[in-house]
Design an enzyme around this catalytic site. Structure first.
Site, PDB file in Angstrom:
ATOM      1  N   PRO A  91      87.370  22.015  48.944  1.00 19.16           N
ATOM      2  CA  PRO A  91      87.342  20.434  49.343  1.00 19.16           C
ATOM      3  C   PRO A  91      88.448  20.032  50.338  1.00 19.16           C
ATOM      4  CG  PRO A  91      87.756  20.754  46.986  1.00 19.16           C
ATOM      5  CD  PRO A  91      87.899  22.129  47.794  1.00 19.16           C
ATOM      6  N   GLU A 118      90.531  26.900  40.250  1.00 18.01           N
ATOM      7  CA  GLU A 118      91.172  25.767  40.980  1.00 18.01           C
ATOM      8  C   GLU A 118      91.201  26.305  42.556  1.00 18.01           C
ATOM      9  OE1 GLU A 118      91.443  22.881  38.456  1.00 18.01           O
ATOM     10  OE2 GLU A 118      92.536  22.629  40.226  1.00 18.01           O
ATOM     11  N   ARG A 160      67.536  27.755  58.316  1.00 14.61           N
ATOM     12  CA  ARG A 160      66.698  26.899  59.046  1.00 14.61           C
ATOM     13  C   ARG A 160      66.645  26.814  60.549  1.00 14.61           C
ATOM     14  NH1 ARG A 160      67.452  21.584  60.416  1.00 14.61           N
ATOM     15  NH2 ARG A 160      65.325  20.956  59.951  1.00 14.61           N
ATOM     16  N   ASP A 175      66.057  16.825  64.553  1.00 16.68           N
ATOM     17  CA  ASP A 175      66.929  16.652  63.362  1.00 16.68           C
ATOM     18  C   ASP A 175      67.719  15.477  63.478  1.00 16.68           C
ATOM     19  OD1 ASP A 175      65.899  18.528  61.501  1.00 16.68           O
ATOM     20  OD2 ASP A 175      67.523  19.894  62.011  1.00 16.68           O
TER      21      ASP A 175
HETATM   22  N1  LIG Z   1      82.937  20.117  49.509  1.00 19.99           N
HETATM   23  C1  LIG Z   1      83.371  20.757  48.358  1.00 19.99           C
HETATM   24  C2  LIG Z   1      83.906  22.313  48.097  1.00 19.99           C
HETATM   25  C3  LIG Z   1      84.204  22.084  47.011  1.00 19.99           C
HETATM   26  C4  LIG Z   1      84.771  23.415  46.340  1.00 19.99           C
HETATM   27  C5  LIG Z   1      84.733  24.531  46.935  1.00 19.99           C
HETATM   28  C6  LIG Z   1      85.161  25.715  46.295  1.00 19.99           C
HETATM   29  C7  LIG Z   1      86.000  25.466  44.980  1.00 19.99           C
HETATM   30  C8  LIG Z   1      86.708  26.540  44.087  1.00 19.99           C
HETATM   31  C9  LIG Z   1      86.924  25.683  43.008  1.00 19.99           C
HETATM   32  N2  LIG Z   1      86.662  24.348  43.246  1.00 19.99           N
HETATM   33  C10 LIG Z   1      86.916  23.176  42.189  1.00 19.99           C
HETATM   34  C11 LIG Z   1      87.878  22.667  42.634  1.00 19.99           C
HETATM   35  C12 LIG Z   1      88.775  22.880  44.062  1.00 19.99           C
HETATM   36  C13 LIG Z   1      89.841  22.049  44.038  1.00 19.99           C
HETATM   37  C14 LIG Z   1      90.532  21.018  43.066  1.00 19.99           C
HETATM   38  C15 LIG Z   1      91.809  20.578  43.491  1.00 19.99           C
HETATM   39  N3  LIG Z   1      92.904  20.991  43.074  1.00 19.99           N
HETATM   40  C16 LIG Z   1      93.994  20.010  42.916  1.00 19.99           C
HETATM   41  C17 LIG Z   1      95.272  20.829  42.451  1.00 19.99           C
HETATM   42  C18 LIG Z   1      95.718  22.007  43.092  1.00 19.99           C
HETATM   43  C19 LIG Z   1      94.535  22.876  43.393  1.00 19.99           C
HETATM   44  C20 LIG Z   1      93.288  22.405  43.668  1.00 19.99           C
HETATM   45  C21 LIG Z   1      89.946  21.147  41.777  1.00 19.99           C
HETATM   46  C22 LIG Z   1      88.754  21.952  41.567  1.00 19.99           C
HETATM   47  C23 LIG Z   1      85.873  24.219  44.316  1.00 19.99           C
HETATM   48  C24 LIG Z   1      85.320  23.087  44.944  1.00 19.99           C
HETATM   49  N4  LIG Z   1      84.138  20.995  46.452  1.00 19.99           N
HETATM   50  N5  LIG Z   1      83.707  19.974  47.284  1.00 19.99           N
END
Ligand SMILES: Nc1cc(-c2ccc3ccn(Cc4ccc(CN5CCCCC5)cc4)c3c2)n[nH]1
Length: 249
Positions: A91, A118, A160, A175
């Site tokens: 994220p 996480e 694609r 696109d």
């Molecule tokens: N664009 C997008 C990509 C992802 C994504 C990609 C890869 C993973 C691997 C695990 N998660 C779940 C997750 C990630 C971060 C948190 C926040 N957390 C706060 C406390 C300190 C550690 C981090 C919570 C849960 C993922 C989520 N989500 N959205």
């Protein structure tokens, strides 16, 4: 293009066996290889996670299994003649956009590291930045449960764009977000037979056969939709383009 994906849920990628991507694989355009991260653990429970240093919610993925898995995958770099680009969905990554998809479509080899829990111990990315091009990418401002869905999105957006994957190449150039005429413009509405359906008529211009007028109408529809739904993209448009929309009402 070779694509390696390391995951604790390799079965998550069954969708990559069907449709366009499945065909591209059978035609040798894409070589997708899946790897079970737990195969690089050495305890009876095949442990891949542990508690976070500094406290906090959830668990963090241990660095050792990831490093052993990545090393095993890149060991075949000799035969590939190059090292892969390591893509880590998160994220907190840089936004994955059509521009990034075009960048990736030019790569001979992508290695995806979708995490769970996480996320992965930060030292893994630190370690591989010394040897590989490493991209931490986000597919949107929302939090998934893991990186696998993001890898499916990225692989589809990239595949694609590869020559021979889509039947009709020019549709890629049209696109939304594609560089050039349609950059920063959303797609307009599309229609097919019947000409009238439940009382809804297809816009007559599309049945007129006047290709220049149809192209103008489509661009105007795309401009209207972009201004209505994505003011952030509209703000990047050349004012002359926006102004033309008004004049042509
Ligand atoms: N664009 C997008 C990509 C992802 C994504 C990609 C890869 C993973 C691997 C695990 N998660 C779940 C997750 C990630 C971060 C948190 C926040 N957390 C706060 C406390 C300190 C550690 C981090 C919570 C849960 C993922 C989520 N989500 N959205």
């Amino acid at each position: 293009m070779r694509v390696d994906i390391i995951s604790i849920f390799p079965e998550y990628f069954t969708p990559l066996e069907v449709s366009l991507i499945g065909k591209a694989r059978s035609r040798g355009i894409l070589d997708i290889r899946l790897h079970q991260l737990r195969d690089w653990t050495h305890d009876v429970h095949r442990t891949v996670d542990d508690t976070p240093y500094g406290g906090g919610p959830g668990m963090v993925m241990k660095p050792e299994p990831w490093a052993e898995a990545i090393d095993a995958v890149i060991a075949s770099a000799e035969t590939e003649g190059a090292l892969p680009r390591l893509v880590v969905p998160t994220p907190s990554g840089r936004p994955f956009t059509q521009k990034v998809a075009l960048e990736y479509a030019r790569e001979p080899w992508l290695l995806f590291a979708p995490a769970r829990y996480e996320g992965i111990d930060a030292r893994v990315v630190e370690e591989y930045r010394e040897r590989l091009r490493v991209d931490e990418v986000s597919i949107g401002d929302y939090v998934l449960a893991g990186g696998e869905a993001a890898v499916l999105v990225i692989v589809e957006a990239v595949a694609r764009l590869l020559p021979g994957v889509l039947g009709n190449v020019c549709s890629v150039a049209d696109d939304s977000f594609a560089p050039g005429a349609m950059e920063n413009l959303l797609e307009g509405p599309v229609y097919t037979k019947p000409p009238v359906w439940r009382g809804h008529e297809v816009p007559p211009i599309l049945l007129s056969g006047h290709h220049a007028a149809i192209a103008r109408w489509r661009r105007d529809q795309a401009l209207r939709r972009t201004v209505e739904r994505r003011p952030d993209l509209a703000a990047r448009l050349d004012p002359a383009t926006l102004d033309r929309r008004d004049r042509e009402v």
